[in-house]
Design an enzyme around this catalytic site. Structure first.
Site, PDB file in Angstrom:
ATOM      1  N   ASN A 148      50.500  42.532  50.240  1.00 56.14           N
ATOM      2  CA  ASN A 148      50.267  42.177  48.837  1.00 56.14           C
ATOM      3  C   ASN A 148      49.390  40.944  48.683  1.00 56.14           C
ATOM      4  OD1 ASN A 148      51.774  44.311  48.037  1.00 56.14           O
ATOM      5  ND2 ASN A 148      53.655  43.146  47.713  1.00 56.14           N
ATOM      6  N   ASP A 182      49.822  41.736  44.087  1.00 52.66           N
ATOM      7  CA  ASP A 182      50.600  42.859  43.602  1.00 52.66           C
ATOM      8  C   ASP A 182      51.842  42.367  42.884  1.00 52.66           C
ATOM      9  OD1 ASP A 182      52.220  45.153  43.370  1.00 52.66           O
ATOM     10  OD2 ASP A 182      51.095  46.099  44.982  1.00 52.66           O
ATOM     11  N   LYS A 230      54.590  39.708  50.794  1.00 54.34           N
ATOM     12  CA  LYS A 230      54.382  40.223  52.156  1.00 54.34           C
ATOM     13  C   LYS A 230      52.881  40.386  52.379  1.00 54.34           C
ATOM     14  CE  LYS A 230      55.080  44.893  50.489  1.00 54.34           C
ATOM     15  NZ  LYS A 230      55.863  46.093  50.500  1.00 54.34           N
ATOM     16  N   THR A 285      60.459  45.549  50.230  1.00 54.94           N
ATOM     17  CA  THR A 285      60.530  46.120  51.566  1.00 54.94           C
ATOM     18  C   THR A 285      61.606  45.376  52.349  1.00 54.94           C
ATOM     19  OG1 THR A 285      58.148  46.226  51.341  1.00 54.94           O
ATOM     20  CG2 THR A 285      59.042  46.843  53.473  1.00 54.94           C
ATOM     21  N   ASP A 290      58.337  40.300  46.112  1.00 50.14           N
ATOM     22  CA  ASP A 290      57.735  41.211  47.092  1.00 50.14           C
ATOM     23  C   ASP A 290      56.563  40.542  47.814  1.00 50.14           C
ATOM     24  OD1 ASP A 290      57.690  43.623  48.441  1.00 50.14           O
ATOM     25  OD2 ASP A 290      56.421  44.626  46.960  1.00 50.14           O
TER      26      ASP A 290
HETATM   27  P1  AMP Z   1      46.207  49.021  46.035  1.00 52.01           P
HETATM   28  O1  AMP Z   1      46.242  50.264  45.226  1.00 52.01           O
HETATM   29  O2  AMP Z   1      46.422  47.792  45.212  1.00 52.01           O
HETATM   30  O3  AMP Z   1      47.119  49.088  47.220  1.00 52.01           O
HETATM   31  O4  AMP Z   1      44.729  48.881  46.592  1.00 52.01           O
HETATM   32  C1  AMP Z   1      44.234  49.703  47.599  1.00 52.01           C
HETATM   33  C2  AMP Z   1      43.244  48.948  48.466  1.00 52.01           C
HETATM   34  O5  AMP Z   1      42.086  48.586  47.698  1.00 52.01           O
HETATM   35  C3  AMP Z   1      43.789  47.621  48.982  1.00 52.01           C
HETATM   36  O6  AMP Z   1      44.500  47.807  50.150  1.00 52.01           O
HETATM   37  C4  AMP Z   1      42.508  46.813  49.170  1.00 52.01           C
HETATM   38  O7  AMP Z   1      41.894  47.126  50.400  1.00 52.01           O
HETATM   39  C5  AMP Z   1      41.615  47.303  48.060  1.00 52.01           C
HETATM   40  N1  AMP Z   1      41.705  46.413  46.896  1.00 52.01           N
HETATM   41  C6  AMP Z   1      42.622  46.470  45.901  1.00 52.01           C
HETATM   42  N2  AMP Z   1      42.416  45.515  44.992  1.00 52.01           N
HETATM   43  C7  AMP Z   1      41.346  44.816  45.415  1.00 52.01           C
HETATM   44  C8  AMP Z   1      40.630  43.672  44.892  1.00 52.01           C
HETATM   45  N3  AMP Z   1      41.009  43.078  43.766  1.00 52.01           N
HETATM   46  N4  AMP Z   1      39.576  43.199  45.594  1.00 52.01           N
HETATM   47  C9  AMP Z   1      39.213  43.811  46.750  1.00 52.01           C
HETATM   48  N5  AMP Z   1      39.833  44.865  47.295  1.00 52.01           N
HETATM   49  C10 AMP Z   1      40.886  45.379  46.641  1.00 52.01           C
END
Ligand code: AMP
Length: 288
Positions: free
Chosen positions: A153, A166, A150, A183, A148
């Site tokens: 991620n 991810d 993209k 996707t 995945d």
């Molecule tokens: P996710 O649930 O993994 O899609 O995370 C949601 C949003 O949180 C992402 O789109 C990033 O903007 C932010 N985010 C997630 N993990 C991190 C990380 N390790 N460091 C900084 N921002 C993060």
């Protein structure tokens, strides 16, 4: 009374050397919102280490039937150590939530950067593609297929390094797989057609990503899903005149987006391709 196999499995996966709790952290600003919860900036009190704390609601995980997927993601990601793979330090849970302690990627989502710039320079694209190829070589060496890859991620670290973030669709594999996931835009013909696939699916996705970095849109994009599907099966690869992209880059993309998965350019060869050698920053970091 005996413990069920499922409970034993949960115990095995959720037991770590250190038993973390929420009181081990100072919680800072929200960093983002995902499908199953929120991500916060946090500081681990003892070490002072800044981390990203991902908070997932058990009820939502259950409702969407992704507990198994999360367990697999955590199991795989916690065993990986690579400069271009987001580190999962640990995890813990309480009655209603699961918490993932993640490396903080200070410069945020690659997806947003690409939207802002529309498309990347060849130097920037090549630096990212080389970093991802190195991370994928490491993953495949551990028998992990990401499946995945993209822009959504990928996160950018404090120095500008790219991190694969991810692992929701990744698998630990010793054989060939036959599940449909990911996707559509980034999927190779063998996954779209649900025939067997192996680690070379990630080479295809890297080819799609390389195209998107340079042109701002994925190569098989179409209004209807069915048209994207058809374009992938046919490998209907077209290079628009604008933006201007070097023939070396186009040649490399053409060597990754090959229908016969056994004939895709192996990742170690990709790292020796003239376009990578001439454009990628040897430090692996794009500094702008
Ligand atoms: P996710 O649930 O993994 O899609 O995370 C949601 C949003 O949180 C992402 O789109 C990033 O903007 C932010 N985010 C997630 N993990 C991190 C990380 N390790 N460091 C900084 N921002 C993060």
């Amino acid at each position: 009374m005996g413990i069920s196999a499922e409970a034993q499995e949960e115990e095995k996966v959720l037991t770590v050397e250190k038993r973390w709790t929420l009181s081990d952290f100072d919680i800072g600003k929200p960093l983002g919102r995902g499908k199953f919860g929120h991500v916060y900036l946090a500081r681990e009190k003892k070490s002072n280490r800044i981390v990203a704390l991902k908070v997932l609601f058990k009820s939502q995980l259950k409702q969407s039937q992704v507990e198994h997927q999360l367990r697999r993601e955590v199991e795989i990601q916690s065993h990986l150590r690579h400069p271009n793979i987001l580190h999962l330090y640990g995890y813990f849970y309480d009655q209603s939530r699961v918490y993932l302690i993640l490396e903080y990627a200070a410069k945020g989502e690659l997806y947003k950067e690409l939207q802002k710039c529309k498309y990347f320079s060849e130097r920037r694209a090549a630096t990212y593609v080389a970093s991802l190829a190195r991370a994928l070589i490491y993953l495949h060496g551990k028998h992990v297929i990401h499946r995945d890859i993209k822009p959504e991620n990928l996160l950018i670290g404090v120095q500008g390094e790219l991190n694969i973030a991810d692992f929701g669709w990744s698998v630990h594999t010793f054989g060939r797989r036959q599940t449909m996931c990911g996707t559509l835009d980034y999927l190779p013909p063998e996954m779209v057609e649900s025939v067997e696939h192996d680690a070379s699916v990630d080479i295809w996705s890297l080819g799609v990503l390389c195209y998107e970095f340079l042109y701002g849109v994925p190569p098989f994009e179409a209004k209807e899903h069915s048209d994207t599907y058809r374009r992938i099966i046919k490998v209907d690869l077209k290079f628009p005149p604008k933006p201007v992209v070097s023939s070396a880059a186009k040649e490399l993309i053409g060597q990754m987006l090959v229908k016969d998965s056994s004939r895709r350019l192996p990742l170690h060869k990709l790292l020796e391709h003239p376009w990578i050698l001439q454009n990628a920053d040897p430090s692996g970091i794009y500094r702008g």
